[in-house]
Design an enzyme around this catalytic site. Structure first.
Site, PDB file in Angstrom:
ATOM      1  N   LYS A 172      27.665  25.952  35.478  1.00 46.75           N
ATOM      2  CA  LYS A 172      28.656  25.536  34.475  1.00 46.75           C
ATOM      3  C   LYS A 172      29.277  24.200  34.851  1.00 46.75           C
ATOM      4  CE  LYS A 172      33.025  27.230  34.642  1.00 46.75           C
ATOM      5  NZ  LYS A 172      34.020  26.139  34.635  1.00 46.75           N
ATOM      6  N   ASN A 173      29.722  24.112  36.118  1.00 43.23           N
ATOM      7  CA  ASN A 173      30.487  22.938  36.514  1.00 43.23           C
ATOM      8  C   ASN A 173      29.635  21.677  36.599  1.00 43.23           C
ATOM      9  OD1 ASN A 173      32.701  24.522  36.536  1.00 43.23           O
ATOM     10  ND2 ASN A 173      32.950  24.590  38.772  1.00 43.23           N
ATOM     11  N   ARG A 206      39.987  22.464  30.414  1.00 41.15           N
ATOM     12  CA  ARG A 206      40.513  21.376  31.195  1.00 41.15           C
ATOM     13  C   ARG A 206      39.458  20.342  31.595  1.00 41.15           C
ATOM     14  NH1 ARG A 206      44.052  19.720  35.214  1.00 41.15           N
ATOM     15  NH2 ARG A 206      42.491  18.714  36.472  1.00 41.15           N
ATOM     16  N   ASP A 226      42.496  26.583  32.876  1.00 35.28           N
ATOM     17  CA  ASP A 226      42.720  27.825  33.617  1.00 35.28           C
ATOM     18  C   ASP A 226      44.186  27.972  33.982  1.00 35.28           C
ATOM     19  OD1 ASP A 226      40.119  28.420  33.505  1.00 35.28           O
ATOM     20  OD2 ASP A 226      39.639  27.740  35.517  1.00 35.28           O
ATOM     21  N   ASP A 237      36.551  28.800  44.270  1.00 34.29           N
ATOM     22  CA  ASP A 237      36.021  29.675  43.210  1.00 34.29           C
ATOM     23  C   ASP A 237      35.401  30.958  43.773  1.00 34.29           C
ATOM     24  OD1 ASP A 237      35.757  27.588  40.610  1.00 34.29           O
ATOM     25  OD2 ASP A 237      35.731  26.706  42.602  1.00 34.29           O
TER      26      ASP A 237
END
Ligand code: UD1
Length: 417
Positions: A22-23, A93, A117, A305
């Site tokens: 995802k990141n 974000r 978040d 994370d």
């Protein structure tokens, strides 16, 4: 409202295919604003954060189309609106990373101040300071940041802290700047190296990404390209935590052990066996977990994370573990939910002291954010009775079919409406 229901499970067994990160995918999508043309991104996870980024790109005038599974095509027509509206940015974000590429390409950008978040204040001062060093002028009004610049000029930027987002924003701005930019104390996460690989494929000249010093020579021309996203190391951590808690033996297809050395080392200390081969990672947990002390740090340290998964594991491990958070304040909110499930955890500032119990106890709990929500799911695998996880839409932001994948490993889990 959807809910995820989990009952005691294990031992788990089988294979899970790991999705693209995802990141990384979100930043690669943002980088598609840098040059006109048709991009093809492969191994893009089918998650709501990717849909949010797609919506943001569409609102600027790009076209985003799903092709076959996990492939998206992005068409940048060249003349786009360099603006990220509040409706899009408040959902995610990470949208702030469009600021750098937009202002360097169009000489101006208007980006809503980010939400995202729910874990403590997350300022963007380093993003702005870095871009200012390249010649961007900022003003802010009505909740928007207005950025303006003539052609950006390369500069030396020393980050106060190795911020992932700031490194990416500055890198994407610097590829079009005049001359050389050097980012010192850059973040070293694998997703940054992936973004640099993508930019270099486009014609940029980025050196040293993945180390603390990134050097970027500005170029005049960039072109649209095809790229495959690296595997999601946080998704890998999720399934490692599941097998650690429930026991069993699983294969994580496509996982990259070299992106998660520190985690594999810590899980080894906790009693798990993990090894890697060309297909991915194999993991086995045959006996109870041992407690360890852990501290989150920027890469190559233990990622923040991973922390909810490690706290979930320590909740059912033998004796006592101390977890220290060094990146974000207020990232212990999910602990209250674990306590409702019978975990013995005391938090004090940046620390959590976790005294393992043999079993948790199923209860209704709430997913507060992506990883915290997924960690409650893994904890529930060793909770007597049924655990009901509410607000799974937070989990959907970052996971493609978490429930289906755990079910395929033999977990007793369902999603109900
Ligand atoms: C990214 C990841 C997130 C991960 C984090 C740290 C994405 C979409 N998100 O977030 O999952 O937890 O890296 O690995 O990639 N900070 C400032 N000023 C700034 C920027 C950051 O003070 O201008 C602080 C933050 O508040 C935080 C620390 O620096 O305390 C690290 O943040 P950063 O690395 O920037 O995280 P993100 O890029 O937001």
């Amino acid at each position: 409202m959807d809910r995820i229901l989990v009952r005691p499970s294990g031992p788990l067994s089988g294979d899970v295919k790991i999705n693209g990160a995802k990141n990384s995918a979100l930043k690669l999508m943002a980088a598609c604003t840098l040059a006109q043309g048709t991009y093809l991104l492969k191994e893009v996870p089918d998650i709501t954060d990717v849909q949010s980024m797609a919506e943001l790109l569409r609102s600027m005038g790009l076209t985003v189309r799903n092709l076959e599974t996990n492939q998206i095509e992005i068409v940048n027509p060249g003349d786009i609106t360099p603006e990220a509206p509040y409706e899009q940015v408040e959902k995610m974000r990470a949208s702030i990373v469009v600021l750098g590429p937009l202002v360097s390409t169009y000489g101006k950008a208007r980006v809503a101040l980010p939400g995202g978040d729910d874990f403590g204040p997350r300022p963007i001062d380093m993003h702005l300071k870095g871009l200012e060093a390249l010649g961007v002028r900022f003003s802010s009004e009505h909740g928007y940041i207005e950025a303006e610049a003539e052609r950006l000029t390369g500069s030396r930027v020393v980050l106060d802290f190795p911020s992932v987002g700031a490194t990416e924003n500055i890198m994407m701005a610097a590829v079009r700047a005049r001359g050389e930019t050097i980012i010192e104390n850059a973040a070293r996460e694998p997703e940054i190296a992936d973004l640099a690989a993508f930019l270099n494929r486009m014609g940029a000249k980025v050196l040293g990404a993945g180390s603390s010093t990134v050097t970027i020579q500005g170029v005049d021309n960039l072109v649209a390209v095809e790229h495959t996203v690296i595997p999601d190391r946080i998704e890998v951590a999720t399934y490692l935590s599941a097998v650690g808690i429930a026991g069993g033996e699983i294969n994580l297809l496509g996982a990259r052990a070299d992106h998660m050395d520190m985690l594999c080392q810590k899980l080894g200390e906790m009693g798990m066996r993990i090894s890697s081969d060309s297909t991915g990672l194999w993991a086995m947990a045959s006996k109870g977990l041992q407690s360890v002390d852990l501290a989150t740090l920027p890469y190559p340290g233990l990622a923040t994370d991973y922390k909810p998964f490690l706290v979930a594991m320590l909740s059912v491990a033998d004796v006592v573990g101390i977890v220290t958070e060094n990146l974000f304040s207020g990232r212990f909110r999910y602990v209250d939910e674990l306590i409702r499930m019978g975990a013995e955890i005391r938090t004090e500032g940046h620390h959590a002291v976790i005294r393992g119990v043999p079993k948790l106890s199923g209860a209704p709990v709430r997913a507060h954010d992506i990883r915290a929500g997924a960690a409650l799911v893994t904890a529930a695998l060793k909770a007597e009775g049924e655990t009901e996880i509410r607000d799974p839409h937070h989990i959907d932001r970052g996971y493609e079919d978490l429930v289906g994948k755990l079910k395929s490993l033999g977990a007793d889990i369902d999603r109900v409406n």
